[in-house]
Design a protein around this motif. Sequence first.
Motif, short mmCIF file in Angstrom:
data_model
loop_
_atom_site.label_atom_id
_atom_site.label_comp_id
_atom_site.label_asym_id
_atom_site.label_seq_id
_atom_site.Cartn_x
_atom_site.Cartn_y
_atom_site.Cartn_z
N CYS A 56 -8.58 2.34 -3.69
CA CYS A 56 -8.28 0.93 -3.86
C CYS A 56 -8.97 0.42 -5.12
O CYS A 56 -10.08 0.85 -5.43
CB CYS A 56 -8.78 0.16 -2.62
SG CYS A 56 -8.77 -1.64 -2.76
N ILE A 57 -8.31 -0.46 -5.85
CA ILE A 57 -8.96 -1.13 -6.97
C ILE A 57 -8.83 -2.64 -6.79
O ILE A 57 -7.74 -3.15 -6.51
CB ILE A 57 -8.38 -0.73 -8.34
CG1 ILE A 57 -8.48 0.78 -8.56
CG2 ILE A 57 -9.13 -1.45 -9.47
CD1 ILE A 57 -7.99 1.24 -9.93
N LEU A 99 0.26 1.51 -11.06
CA LEU A 99 -0.69 2.18 -10.17
C LEU A 99 -0.29 1.98 -8.71
O LEU A 99 -0.41 2.89 -7.88
CB LEU A 99 -2.11 1.66 -10.40
CG LEU A 99 -2.77 2.05 -11.72
CD1 LEU A 99 -4.08 1.30 -11.88
CD2 LEU A 99 -3.00 3.55 -11.79
N ASN A 100 0.16 0.78 -8.38
CA ASN A 100 0.55 0.48 -7.01
C ASN A 100 1.85 1.18 -6.64
O ASN A 100 1.96 1.83 -5.60
CB ASN A 100 0.70 -1.03 -6.83
CG ASN A 100 1.20 -1.40 -5.45
OD1 ASN A 100 2.33 -1.85 -5.30
ND2 ASN A 100 0.38 -1.20 -4.44
N LYS A 101 2.84 1.07 -7.51
CA LYS A 101 4.18 1.58 -7.18
C LYS A 101 4.27 3.09 -7.27
O LYS A 101 4.83 3.74 -6.38
CB LYS A 101 5.21 0.94 -8.12
CG LYS A 101 6.64 1.23 -7.75
CD LYS A 101 7.60 0.47 -8.65
CE LYS A 101 9.06 0.77 -8.27
NZ LYS A 101 10.01 0.09 -9.16
N ASN A 102 3.72 3.66 -8.33
CA ASN A 102 3.91 5.10 -8.57
C ASN A 102 2.75 5.97 -8.09
O ASN A 102 2.94 7.15 -7.81
CB ASN A 102 4.17 5.34 -10.06
CG ASN A 102 5.44 4.65 -10.53
OD1 ASN A 102 6.44 4.66 -9.82
ND2 ASN A 102 5.41 4.04 -11.70
N SER A 103 1.54 5.39 -8.03
CA SER A 103 0.40 6.17 -7.52
C SER A 103 0.00 5.75 -6.11
O SER A 103 -0.96 6.27 -5.55
CB SER A 103 -0.81 6.01 -8.46
OG SER A 103 -0.50 6.47 -9.76
N HIS A 104 0.75 4.76 -5.55
CA HIS A 104 0.54 4.29 -4.17
C HIS A 104 -0.90 3.85 -3.92
O HIS A 104 -1.46 4.06 -2.84
CB HIS A 104 0.95 5.38 -3.17
CG HIS A 104 2.30 5.96 -3.45
ND1 HIS A 104 3.46 5.22 -3.34
CD2 HIS A 104 2.69 7.18 -3.90
CE1 HIS A 104 4.50 5.96 -3.67
NE2 HIS A 104 4.07 7.15 -4.04
N MET A 105 -1.49 3.27 -4.94
CA MET A 105 -2.87 2.80 -4.83
C MET A 105 -2.90 1.38 -4.25
O MET A 105 -2.04 0.56 -4.56
CB MET A 105 -3.52 2.82 -6.22
CG MET A 105 -4.99 2.52 -6.21
SD MET A 105 -5.74 2.95 -7.80
CE MET A 105 -5.90 4.70 -7.63
#
Length: 281
Positions: free
Chosen positions: A166-167, A191-197
């Motif tokens: 999480c960031i 980061l959210n969409k492609n790295s599922h962070m």
Amino acid sequence: MCEKMIECENVVYEYHNENKDKNSIAVNGVSIDINKGEFLVILGKNGSGKSTLAKHFNALLVPTSGKVVVDGLETSKPENTWNVRHSAGMVFQNPDNQLVATIVEEDVAFGPENLGIEPSEIRKRVDASLKKVGMYEYRRHAPHLLSGGQKQRVAIAGILAMQPECIIFDESTAMLDPSGRQEVMKTIKDLNKNSHMTIVLITHFMEEAVDADRIVVIDKGKIIKVGTPREVFSNVEVMKNIGLDVPQMTELSYELNKVGIPIKKDILTIDEMVNELCRLK
């Protein structure tokens, strides 16, 4: 059932006032869960308590009362602090305050080195993190020569190299020009969409909140609204009453409705507004 990244249970945080008899309450009974992989935006005017709450998410602050759990670890237990910060990284408002080295790749390596990671693994992480934020070609540049948006992307790479789940972005675009803000927001969404962070974004730019999964609105230390961007921003009067704006297109639809033009009240983007106006023809 969604797996929880961060759980807040009746969180209260009081600032100690040395010159006053009474402490000031910055966060007042906040309960909210943040799911793994979620893009959550926290909105609130200056002094609302949003940044104070955000600092609880990686144990920079611990509650006066109540409980915060990050990836299964209770933040108030000192033995958990290091692991909590490993799970939830934080990017702050001023990128200059986060850059510690004279070369970009050395700066990104700083965190993993402190974690005791093997040099060969650090090399892989540094390269991968810089590529992920689009700064690999600047790896041998001096950070102080970069633009504000580039510096902030290097700061994000430094967090990524520690491989958090999480960031938390605490008004990380506030000091940037429009171009720099756009760069950083593109990185955050990727980061959210492609790295599922899991992303927690604290901001006062309403347009940055449009693509969130959920928005939390805070005023005077309390949550007053939680919902999707459409659900939250369609309450134009509620937002204005606590000193917040709404996206420009939502504001326009609100004003058009006031003068009798019947269009949707939950419009968020220019494209949606154009489609709605074309429908009226």
